[in-house]
Design an enzyme around this catalytic site. Structure first.
Site, PDB file in Angstrom:
ATOM      1  CE  LYS A  16      -1.676  -3.498  -5.716  1.00  0.00           C
ATOM      2  NZ  LYS A  16      -2.310  -2.658  -6.641  1.00  0.00           N
ATOM      3  CG  HIS A  41      -2.346  -2.418  -1.138  1.00  0.00           C
ATOM      4  ND1 HIS A  41      -1.480  -3.438  -0.839  1.00  0.00           N
ATOM      5  CD2 HIS A  41      -2.052  -1.753  -2.246  1.00  0.00           C
ATOM      6  CE1 HIS A  41      -0.708  -3.430  -2.054  1.00  0.00           C
ATOM      7  NE2 HIS A  41      -0.737  -2.278  -2.622  1.00  0.00           N
ATOM      8  CD  GLN A 224       4.134   0.158  -6.028  1.00  0.00           C
ATOM      9  OE1 GLN A 224       4.828  -0.724  -5.847  1.00  0.00           O
ATOM     10  NE2 GLN A 224       3.586   0.889  -4.825  1.00  0.00           N
TER      11      GLN A 224
END
Ligand code: GDP
Ligand code: IMO
Ligand code: MG
Length: 434
Positions: A16, A41, A224
């Site tokens: 992501k 991330h 998540q």
């Protein structure tokens, strides 16, 4: 209007950070809507590696605004540490980081409560990140939580913190953990942090809705993944927030009518960190190879990630929950060496094919995956940035995923860096992100 949600289609760590960083220059705001510093991330820019936890990945693009929405749980100390690290790397957050006054405040005592809960006799541990995330959301739902606006209220905060910590102290004592919690020290530490955070805190829902009214564009960044979503994931082996697309509206205060699309991110295989069922887990040499080539170790905790094969029933399920318009498939290059790549196309329980995601972890643990074995390409795809340059077997693999999941593959990631990406011409992905 193009306000889109980009989120994990599996159990997290799908890439992501890379994608949000890549796409954020097309948007005005990048918005986190749930989770806390359990997220990790990773963004690689040249020689530099950044791991953001609470601050949206968009912060790395100059002049973009980053919003920490009301749906998050914030450890102010962790947040300041993260901001300091970014500042030290030359990334200024002043004037472009906005923190919701309605987000929850995570206290060190939440970690104590979590430790007790994870170690409880007779209970299978969830394998959490030990950041206190679950207990903080418990207090939110229990309506005794403390919000950022409370933290900034110099008069009210000490009493609110004392009351909450006293609750946690009672729990700790009941489990024989004596007074690891020093209330006065926590209050002092948090009040100092509050003054540093004060200039960043505001009504972010108001800010975002005003931005939308002006025609500015929002990119919502999930943390998540959908299978870790509190409602839709593999309960109880989930995180405590709404990671799926619906969470973006409640977690940021932006109405569903203002969202124009949802993009799911999935690896070309599957990983999971922590406990819980994982039907396509590869506990053999192939799983080990993926872990090594994919560097599958937690960005936050360093734990080895469990690795396995692409799971079509799981993707169909998360596509339905989120309404994916398009899918980004990451880490294609990790599979480069394999001669054969199994893809799970169905679930069997007791020999019978099932067509829905089991609701209990007991049932999911019983699933026998049905595999179709695809030929590998055994040549490097690392860094390829054009669709037509992909080896034919890789194209067939991607076409198979697309056909099986009924979601377009709009983008493929072939390495951790920004330019190691293929954006597919004519895709819904391109329409939504340019
Ligand atoms: P996130 O939590 O979804 O942002 O993902 P993480 O950052 O936890 O984990 C993804 C990891 O894979 C990071 O180390 C990325 O740098 C890396 N990564 C992302 N895309 C690719 C890719 O296409 N190929 C390879 N080899 N690594 C990638
Ligand atoms: P990103 O955003 C992968 C997992 C933990 C554990 C469960 C509950 O980087 O994809 P928690 O501490 O949230 O109560 O732990 O959820 N988990 C993640 N796994 N990536 C993450 O975030 C995760 N955040 C939590 O390993 O199984
Ligand atoms: Mg991660």
């Amino acid at each position: 209007m193009s306000n889109i949600i980009i989120l994990g289609a599996q159990w997290g760590d799908e890439g992501k950070g890379k994608l949000v960083d890549l796409l954020s220059h097309q948007f005005d705001y990048v918005v986190r809507y749930q989770g806390g510093h359990n997220a990790g991330h990773t963004i690689i820019i040249g020689e530099k590696k950044f791991v953001v936890r609470l601050i949206p990945s968009g912060i790395l693009q100059p002049n973009k605004k980053a919003v920490i929405g009301n749906g998050l749980v914030i450890d102010p100390i962790a947040l300041l540490e993260e901001a300091d690290q970014l500042m030290a790397a030359g990334i200024d957050v002043a004037g472009r980081l906005f923190i919701s006054n309605r987000a929850q405040v995570l206290l060190p005592s939440h970690r104590v409560v979590e430790k007790i809960s994870e170690a409880r006799k007779g209970k299978t541990p969830i394998g959490t990140t030990s950041r206190g995330i679950g207990p903080c959301y418990e207090d939110k739902a229990g309506r005794r939580g403390i919000r950022m606006a409370d933290l900034l209220d110099r008069e009210a905060f000490p009493a609110l913190a004392e009351a909450l910590i006293e609750d946690q102290r009672i729990k700790a004592r009941a489990y024989g953990v004596e007074d690891a919690i020093d209330t006065a020290a926590i209050v002092a530490l948090y009040q100092t942090a509050a003054e540093k955070l004060r200039p960043f805190v505001c009504d972010t829902a108001k800010l975002l809705n005003a931005a939308v009214a002006k025609g500015e564009k929002l990119l919502f960044e999930g943390a998540q993944g959908t299978m870790l979503d509190l409602d839709h994931g593999t309960y109880p082996f989930v995180t405590s927030s709404s990671a799926s697309a619906g969470g973006a509206c409640t977690g940021a205060g932006v109405p569903p009518t203002k969202i124009s699309g949802v993009i799911g991110i999935s690896k070309t295989y599957t990983t999971r960190v922590g406990g819980g069922p994982f039907p396509t887990e590869a506990l053999d040499a192939a799983g080990e190879l993926i872990r090594k080539r994919g560097n599958e170790f937690g960005a936050v905790t360093g734990r080895p990630r469990r690795c396995g094969w692409f799971d079509v029933p799981l993707l169909r399920y998360t596509a339905a929950i989120n309404g994916f318009d398009s899918m980004v498939v990451t880490k294609l290059d990790v599979l480069d060496e394999l001669a054969e790549i199994p893809v799970c196309t169905g679930y069997r329980i007791d020999g019978v094919l099932i067509d829905e995601m089991p609701a209990t972890f007991r049932e999911l643990a019983k699933v026998e995956p049905v595999y179709t074995v695809m030929p590998g390409w055994q040549t490097s795809t690392r860094g390829i940035s054009e669709w037509s340059k992909l080896p034919p077997a890789a194209l067939r693999y991607l076409a198979f995923l697309e056909e099986q999941t009924a979601v377009e593959v709009g983008c493929v990631s072939t390495g951790p860096e920004r330019n190691e990406t293929i954006r597919r011409a004519g895709s819904r992905f391109l329409q939504l992100t340019s």
